[in-house]
Design a protein around this motif. Structure first.
Motif, PDB file in Angstrom:
ATOM      1  N   THR A   1      11.647  33.174  27.995  1.00 57.97           N
ATOM      2  CA  THR A   1      10.550  34.010  28.502  1.00 57.97           C
ATOM      3  C   THR A   1       9.276  33.764  27.703  1.00 57.97           C
ATOM      4  N   LEU A   2       9.400  33.674  26.390  1.00 62.18           N
ATOM      5  CA  LEU A   2       8.238  33.408  25.540  1.00 62.18           C
ATOM      6  C   LEU A   2       7.611  32.059  25.875  1.00 62.18           C
TER       7      LEU A   2
ATOM      8  N   GLU B   1      12.872  41.824  23.192  1.00 61.20           N
ATOM      9  CA  GLU B   1      11.794  41.837  24.169  1.00 61.20           C
ATOM     10  C   GLU B   1      10.475  42.252  23.509  1.00 61.20           C
TER      11      GLU B   1
ATOM     12  N   ASP C   1       7.938  30.308  28.650  1.00 57.73           N
ATOM     13  CA  ASP C   1       7.407  30.345  30.023  1.00 57.73           C
ATOM     14  C   ASP C   1       6.050  31.038  30.097  1.00 57.73           C
ATOM     15  N   ASN C   2       5.843  32.048  29.267  1.00 55.81           N
ATOM     16  CA  ASN C   2       4.606  32.822  29.322  1.00 55.81           C
ATOM     17  C   ASN C   2       3.484  32.280  28.446  1.00 55.81           C
ATOM     18  N   THR C   3       3.788  31.297  27.613  1.00 56.23           N
ATOM     19  CA  THR C   3       2.767  30.763  26.700  1.00 56.23           C
ATOM     20  C   THR C   3       2.588  29.254  26.800  1.00 56.23           C
ATOM     21  N   GLU C   4       3.553  28.575  27.392  1.00 51.59           N
ATOM     22  CA  GLU C   4       3.567  27.110  27.442  1.00 51.59           C
ATOM     23  C   GLU C   4       3.494  26.510  26.039  1.00 51.59           C
TER      24      GLU C   4
ATOM     25  N   ASN D   1      -1.540  34.141  23.211  1.00 51.98           N
ATOM     26  CA  ASN D   1      -2.418  34.150  24.382  1.00 51.98           C
ATOM     27  C   ASN D   1      -3.749  34.836  24.166  1.00 51.98           C
TER      28      ASN D   1
ATOM     29  N   ILE E   1       3.738  36.728  22.478  1.00 52.49           N
ATOM     30  CA  ILE E   1       2.867  36.378  23.614  1.00 52.49           C
ATOM     31  C   ILE E   1       1.433  36.820  23.329  1.00 52.49           C
TER      32      ILE E   1
END
Length: 160
Positions: free
Chosen positions: A55-56, A148, A58-61, A159, A155
């Motif tokens: 998840t990390l 989580e 995927d959300n930050t690339e 980001n 994130i």
């Protein structure tokens, strides 16, 4: 700008309270519910923590730099294979050097000194980092691993 995750493994992806049974598997929804064994050699990996790492990423690339002591035991290509075998889609681009008699924060700083400035987050259950690294640091609970809430903090760091 490239984003980096300095990743520890013990206390982040495997946890003190996790008892892996011989037949434990991880069903990976992103891989068509393919079942993957949750071990690398004798090393157990926690499926919740693995999902949180994915998840990390995927959300930050973000790309991964291994800062774990596992980098001493396993070459990067073996760690990349391990993560691929458990269904993770992450990019490991390097590892910190093992500097004798140094804190882990110094090893991270050494890595950053040899590349162009990049956004980064350090995820570790240990706290042996410099004060100026604390804004980039996510301290996991070694008994629970990557949560989580840890992912949400990482994130935000990456980001901004």
């Amino acid at each position: 700008m490239q984003k980096l995750i300095f990743l520890d493994i013990d206390g982040v992806l495997n946890v003190e309270t996790y008892n892996l049974e011989e037949n434990d598997i991880w069903v990976c929804p992103e891989a068509g519910d393919t079942e993957f064994p949750l071990r690398y050699g004798d090393q157990p990996l926690n499926s919740r923590c693995l999902n949180n790492l994915q998840t990390l990423v995927d959300n930050t690339e973000a790309d991964i730099v291994i800062s774990s002591s596992w980098r001493i035991l396993y070459p990067i290509n073996s760690l990349s294979k391990m993560f691929k075998e458990v269904g993770l889609k992450i990019n490991i681009i390097g590892q910190t050097r093992n500097l004798p008699n140094c804190i882990r924060g110094e090893e991270v700083e050494d890595y950053l000194d040899n590349i162009n400035h990049k956004k980064y987050v350090i995820i570790d259950d240990s706290t042996d980092f410099y004060a100026w690294q604390k804004p980039y640091f996510v301290n996991t609970d070694p008994g629970f691993g990557l949560s989580e809430l840890d992912v949400a903090k990482a994130i935000r760091i990456l980001n901004v």
